[in-house]
Structures are given as structure tokens and as C-alpha cells.
Design a protein around this motif. Structure first.
Motif, PDB file in Angstrom:
ATOM      1  N   ILE A 355       0.854  -1.193   0.000  1.00  0.00           N
ATOM      2  CA  ILE A 355       0.000   0.000   0.000  1.00  0.00           C
ATOM      3  C   ILE A 355       0.886   1.237   0.000  1.00  0.00           C
ATOM      4  N   LYS A 356       0.724   2.079  -0.995  1.00  0.00           N
ATOM      5  CA  LYS A 356       1.381   3.383  -1.034  1.00  0.00           C
ATOM      6  C   LYS A 356       0.404   4.379  -0.424  1.00  0.00           C
ATOM      7  N   ASP A 357       0.656   4.787   0.808  1.00  0.00           N
ATOM      8  CA  ASP A 357      -0.346   5.427   1.658  1.00  0.00           C
ATOM      9  C   ASP A 357      -0.244   6.955   1.654  1.00  0.00           C
ATOM     10  N   ASP A 358      -0.419   7.560   0.507  1.00  0.00           N
ATOM     11  CA  ASP A 358      -0.353   9.018   0.439  1.00  0.00           C
ATOM     12  C   ASP A 358      -1.547   9.690   1.113  1.00  0.00           C
ATOM     13  N   ALA A 359      -2.668   8.951   1.279  1.00  0.00           N
ATOM     14  CA  ALA A 359      -3.836   9.514   1.957  1.00  0.00           C
ATOM     15  C   ALA A 359      -3.771   9.322   3.470  1.00  0.00           C
ATOM     16  N   ALA A 360      -2.691   8.691   3.971  1.00  0.00           N
ATOM     17  CA  ALA A 360      -2.419   8.554   5.407  1.00  0.00           C
ATOM     18  C   ALA A 360      -3.561   7.884   6.162  1.00  0.00           C
ATOM     19  N   VAL A 361      -3.917   6.666   5.723  1.00  0.00           N
ATOM     20  CA  VAL A 361      -4.993   5.934   6.397  1.00  0.00           C
ATOM     21  C   VAL A 361      -4.462   4.743   7.198  1.00  0.00           C
ATOM     22  N   ILE A 362      -3.160   4.514   7.183  1.00  0.00           N
ATOM     23  CA  ILE A 362      -2.559   3.400   7.913  1.00  0.00           C
ATOM     24  C   ILE A 362      -2.026   3.871   9.254  1.00  0.00           C
ATOM     25  N   ALA A 363      -2.365   3.145  10.306  1.00  0.00           N
ATOM     26  CA  ALA A 363      -1.777   3.279  11.650  1.00  0.00           C
ATOM     27  C   ALA A 363      -1.431   4.713  11.994  1.00  0.00           C
ATOM     28  N   ALA A 364      -2.354   5.398  12.643  1.00  0.00           N
ATOM     29  CA  ALA A 364      -2.179   6.821  12.936  1.00  0.00           C
ATOM     30  C   ALA A 364      -0.827   7.151  13.541  1.00  0.00           C
ATOM     31  N   ALA A 365      -0.291   6.243  14.364  1.00  0.00           N
ATOM     32  CA  ALA A 365       0.986   6.520  15.020  1.00  0.00           C
ATOM     33  C   ALA A 365       2.161   6.448  14.059  1.00  0.00           C
ATOM     34  N   ALA A 366       1.924   5.907  12.871  1.00  0.00           N
ATOM     35  CA  ALA A 366       3.049   5.732  11.937  1.00  0.00           C
ATOM     36  C   ALA A 366       2.760   6.339  10.571  1.00  0.00           C
ATOM     37  N   THR A 367       1.834   7.292  10.512  1.00  0.00           N
ATOM     38  CA  THR A 367       1.476   7.857   9.214  1.00  0.00           C
ATOM     39  C   THR A 367       2.541   8.821   8.697  1.00  0.00           C
ATOM     40  N   THR A 368       3.390   9.348   9.584  1.00  0.00           N
ATOM     41  CA  THR A 368       4.418  10.291   9.156  1.00  0.00           C
ATOM     42  C   THR A 368       5.794   9.696   9.407  1.00  0.00           C
ATOM     43  N   ASP A 369       6.595   9.655   8.389  1.00  0.00           N
ATOM     44  CA  ASP A 369       7.952   9.140   8.512  1.00  0.00           C
ATOM     45  C   ASP A 369       8.911  10.240   8.085  1.00  0.00           C
ATOM     46  N   VAL A 370       9.988  10.404   8.839  1.00  0.00           N
ATOM     47  CA  VAL A 370      10.900  11.518   8.564  1.00  0.00           C
ATOM     48  C   VAL A 370      11.528  11.421   7.181  1.00  0.00           C
ATOM     49  N   SER A 371      11.591  10.208   6.648  1.00  0.00           N
ATOM     50  CA  SER A 371      12.191  10.049   5.325  1.00  0.00           C
ATOM     51  C   SER A 371      11.188  10.298   4.208  1.00  0.00           C
ATOM     52  N   GLY A 372       9.916  10.532   4.576  1.00  0.00           N
ATOM     53  CA  GLY A 372       8.884  10.734   3.572  1.00  0.00           C
ATOM     54  C   GLY A 372       8.358   9.440   2.990  1.00  0.00           C
ATOM     55  N   ASN A 373       8.727   8.310   3.579  1.00  0.00           N
ATOM     56  CA  ASN A 373       8.276   7.001   3.110  1.00  0.00           C
ATOM     57  C   ASN A 373       6.809   6.794   3.491  1.00  0.00           C
ATOM     58  N   THR A 374       5.940   6.550   2.525  1.00  0.00           N
ATOM     59  CA  THR A 374       4.524   6.337   2.798  1.00  0.00           C
ATOM     60  C   THR A 374       4.078   4.914   2.474  1.00  0.00           C
ATOM     61  N   LYS A 375       5.014   3.992   2.281  1.00  0.00           N
ATOM     62  CA  LYS A 375       4.672   2.660   1.785  1.00  0.00           C
ATOM     63  C   LYS A 375       4.686   1.609   2.895  1.00  0.00           C
ATOM     64  N   ARG A 376       3.666   0.737   2.877  1.00  0.00           N
ATOM     65  CA  ARG A 376       3.661  -0.431   3.755  1.00  0.00           C
ATOM     66  C   ARG A 376       3.570  -1.686   2.901  1.00  0.00           C
ATOM     67  N   THR A 377       4.416  -2.664   3.203  1.00  0.00           N
ATOM     68  CA  THR A 377       4.340  -3.955   2.527  1.00  0.00           C
ATOM     69  C   THR A 377       4.235  -5.059   3.577  1.00  0.00           C
ATOM     70  N   ARG A 378       3.454  -6.085   3.263  1.00  0.00           N
ATOM     71  CA  ARG A 378       3.319  -7.254   4.135  1.00  0.00           C
ATOM     72  C   ARG A 378       3.370  -8.516   3.271  1.00  0.00           C
ATOM     73  N   THR A 379       4.135  -9.502   3.711  1.00  0.00           N
ATOM     74  CA  THR A 379       4.250 -10.769   3.003  1.00  0.00           C
ATOM     75  C   THR A 379       4.108 -11.906   4.005  1.00  0.00           C
ATOM     76  N   ALA A 380       3.393 -12.952   3.626  1.00  0.00           N
ATOM     77  CA  ALA A 380       3.190 -14.094   4.514  1.00  0.00           C
ATOM     78  C   ALA A 380       3.259 -15.389   3.721  1.00  0.00           C
ATOM     79  N   ILE A 381       3.936 -16.372   4.300  1.00  0.00           N
ATOM     80  CA  ILE A 381       3.971 -17.743   3.764  1.00  0.00           C
ATOM     81  C   ILE A 381       3.611 -18.669   4.920  1.00  0.00           C
ATOM     82  N   GLY A 382       2.553 -19.452   4.785  1.00  0.00           N
ATOM     83  CA  GLY A 382       2.140 -20.232   5.931  1.00  0.00           C
ATOM     84  C   GLY A 382       1.246 -21.399   5.610  1.00  0.00           C
ATOM     85  N   LEU A 383       0.681 -21.954   6.666  1.00  0.00           N
ATOM     86  CA  LEU A 383      -0.179 -23.123   6.603  1.00  0.00           C
ATOM     87  C   LEU A 383      -1.501 -22.811   7.301  1.00  0.00           C
TER      88      LEU A 383
END
Length: 387
Positions: A355-383
Motif C-alpha cells: 500500500i502506497k499510503d499518500d492519503a495517510a490511512v494506515i496506523a495513525a501513530a506511523a502515518t508520518t515518517d521523517v524520510s517521507g516514506n509512505t509505503k507499507r508492505t506485508r508478506t506471509a507464507i504459511g499453513l
């Protein structure tokens, strides 16, 4: 005569037993997960990459004439953490910071009956009534419009949601009315009354160091405050087409110091053509806090392809903030997944979500990053295995 009465009583008891049933079912899900939250990276073993691990107790009693009574007690749990399942909400630590952390680690994730709870009556050909902590119809709508449910892949809790806060799929103290299915159509009404009668005085600390919150649940009406929920849903399933629409209104105005009212409108649909299923999800969220409004609109398109024991899925979605601080900004989702079915109940899975979160809808505590990074990625491999 006495022997006859005893025999009749025994037969009656056997007959009553034969008309009632209780079953246990559930799901276990765990595997490797990797998370990159706007520049912060972590990986390890985690659960619920593909589905919510749970155990269910269900019971049914046939009352005759097409009338049945039934119940469900759902318990969600962590497959990978003992502490998360202990239900501990206190600590012996005198350090306030450690106490706060202990409360998070020793959460109530595995407390018995922490999922859907309901008891109801079902009349064949007419419909049913249920009471309890009941899943919203919006949860079904979400599953109709995308293949990931609330697990990794659908952006649940950020670009998509079920309730106003985006963190729950049900409400307390609910009554639900559901019609029978007629020509593929079924209607649902969920209602939970708003409570505003609790004492609004300052919360008092307890001997454990925890705080008795004003909105904490109590078994006595009027002893606690809670938001009100009203939901209307219409579902359709017939042949290759399935569709669902839900409108959920939640009101916390005057609930303690609450000033927020939210309406979540969700439309989901899918159509199956042989091995291919196309899916569509539309959701609008309108939130008013005092005089401040925030509106978002979200559209997602998904496709599922089944090839023997393998299922492949891919999605793309875009959330736009129409009114609010980030008006005109967009958060974009891309995801894909795969299931390899080892049997009818067990599968190996892969999930990847970005998710490229330019609208800032992910995790209010982490919506602003000093580097300007707005992207969240999640990957899972499981059973995942159902039982």
C-alpha cells in the motif's frame, strides 16, 4: 406402571437428545511474515496471514414445526504466542512504562468467547432473530467483494474496513433480524443501542494499577457508555453471481466525551465464469467529529483463478480522501496470493500486499515518517487448516 413411566421418560429424553446437536470446529493459521511499515522492518513467525485462528462451539435444537434454536461461541486465539492467549490484563511491575507494555503483550487475544457470540431462533421460510455480540453484515459484504477477508491482501484496517474505527467486525449488545432467502435475496438488520447514562466523572485507578475506563463493559445497563450501531444489509447469491450491500451507521456523540458519527457504505460483488472469478468492492466512509468531516471512497478489483489444487488471486485498489486533511490524496493497494490445497481442509498459502499510503490511512501513530516514506508492505507464507 412405574417401569412403563420410566421407559417413557427414557425414550422422551433420548428423543430430545436426538433433536439437539453440538459441534466444535475452527481454524489454525501460522507461518512466516515480513513487514515493512514506512521504513520500519520486522520479520518472524506470526499467525493469521490467511485467516483468523479460532475455535467455535455451535449448538442446534430442533423445536419442531420448522423452528430451531441455535447458538455460537467463537474464541479467536494466537497460534504462536502463549502470553497472547493468557488474557492477563495486570502486571506486578511498578514501572508505568513496563506496565503499559505488559498490558499489550498479555492481551486478551485468547480469552474464551472473545469472538462472535449469539443465541437465536430460526423459523424455516420466515427468518431468524439473534441476540449477542454479532458479526456485522458488512463482514460478509467485504468477503463478497474481495478474496482475502480481513487477512493480508485486502488492506483491512486501512484502505478497507468493517466498522467505523476499522478495527472490529461486530458490536456488543446487538439484536439481529434476518429474513429467509427468497429467490437468492436475504435482508439483515443489526441494532445496538447507544448508552450515555454512565457517570462521566474521572476514572479511578484500581489496585492492579490499571484504570477503570468509563466505556468499559458492565453487565448492568446504564453502568457503562458505548456507541450505537445500526446496520442494514441485503445479500444476493444465485448461480454464478453473488452481491452484497451494507450500510452501517455508528454514533458515539455524547458517549463519554465522544463527538464522532460515521457511516460505512459497502458494496461487494463477484461473478464466476468457469475457473475464473471476477470481484469488485466499493466502500465509502463518511466521518464527522464535531464540525470536522472526513470522507473517503475506495474501489478494488480482484480476480481469482482456480487450476486444480492451486488458487491464484490478484487485486488492485485505490482509496481517495475526498474531504479532510489529505483531501485529493490517494492510497493505492496492489496484492497477490496463492493457495495450494493439500486437502479440502488444509492449504499452503502465500500473501503479498503493498500500500502506497499518500492519503495517510494506515496506523495513525506511523502515518508520518521523517524520510517521507509512505509505503507499507506485508508478506506471509504459511499453513492454514480447518477442522
Amino acid at each position: 406402571m412405574k417401569k412403563t413411566l420410566v421407559a417413557i421418560a427414557a425414550l422422551a429424553a433420548f428423543g430430545a437428545q436426538a433433536q439437539s446437536s453440538v459441534q466444535i470446529d475452527g481454524l489454525m493459521d501460522a507461518g512466516y511474515q515480513s513487514l515493512n511499515l514506512k521504513g520500519t522492518k520486522v520479520n518472524g513467525i506470526q499467525g493469521n496471514g490467511s485467516g483468523t485462528s479460532q475455535i467455535n462451539f455451535r449448538g442446534t435444537s430442533d423445536l419442531g414445526g420448522g423452528l430451531k434454536a441455535d447458538f455460537r461461541v467463537e474464541t479467536d486465539w494466537s497460534v504462536v504466542s502463549n502470553k497472547a492467549n493468557q488474557g492477563t490484563a495486570s502486571s506486578t511491575s511498578g514501572d508505568a512504562t513496563k506496565l503499559a507494555l505488559d498490558k499489550q503483550v498479555n492481551a486478551t487475544a485468547g480469552t474464551f468467547g472473545n469472538g462472535e457470540l449469539r443465541v437465536g431462533l430460526d423459523q424455516a421460510g420466515i427468518g431468524r432473530i439473534d441476540f449477542g455480540a454479532i458479526n456485522f453484515n458488512t463482514l460478509d459484504t467485504l468477503g463478497t467483494g474481495q478474496p482475502y477477508g480481513t487477512a493480508i491482501g485486502g488492506g483491512y484496517g486501512s484502505v478497507s474496513r468493517v466498522d467505523a474505527a476499522g478495527t472490529a467486525v461486530r458490536d456488543e449488545n446487538q439484536v439481529r433480524l434476518s429474513s429467509a432467502t427468497f429467490s437468492g435475496f436475504k435482508a439483515v438488520l443489526n441494532k445496538s443501542a447507544k448508552q450515555t447514562k454512565a457517570n462521566n466523572g474521572a476514572s479511578a485507578s484500581t489496585s492492579t494499577g490499571l484504570t477503570a475506563q468509563q466505556t468499559a463493559f458492565s453487565t448492568t445497563l446504564g453502568a457503562y457508555d458505548k456507541l450505537g450501531s445500526t446496520e442494514v444489509g441485503v445479500n444476493y447469491a444465485n448461480g454464478p453471481l453473488a452481491a452484497s450491500y451494507s450500510t452501517l451507521k455508528q454514533d458515539s456523540v455524547s458517549v463519554g466525551t465522544g463527538t464522532t458519527a460515521t457511516t460505512v457504505n459497502t458494496l461487494g460483488a463477484n461473478y464466476t465464469m468457469g475457473a475464473i472469478k471476477g470481484m469488485f468492492l466499493n466502500q465509502t466512509v463518511k466521518t464527522t467529529t464535531g464540525t470536522v468531516a472526513t470522507d473517503t471512497s475506495y474501489n478494488a478489483y480482484s480476480v481469482v483463478y482456480t487450476m486444480g489444487n492451486t488458487e491464484l488471486m490478484a487485486s488492485t485498489g485505490k482509496l481517495k480522501q475526498d474531504v479532510g486533511t489529505y483531501a485529493g490524496k490517494e492510497s493505492k493497494l496492489t496484492s497477490f496470493g496463492a493457495n495450494y490445497n493439500l486437502s479440502k481442509t488444509t492449504s499452503l498459502y502465500l500473501r503479498s500486499e503493498s500500500i502506497k499510503d499518500d492519503a495517510a490511512v494506515i496506523a495513525a501513530a506511523a502515518t508520518t515518517d521523517v524520510s517521507g516514506n509512505t509505503k507499507r508492505t506485508r508478506t506471509a507464507i504459511g499453513l492454514k487448516t480447518n477442522f
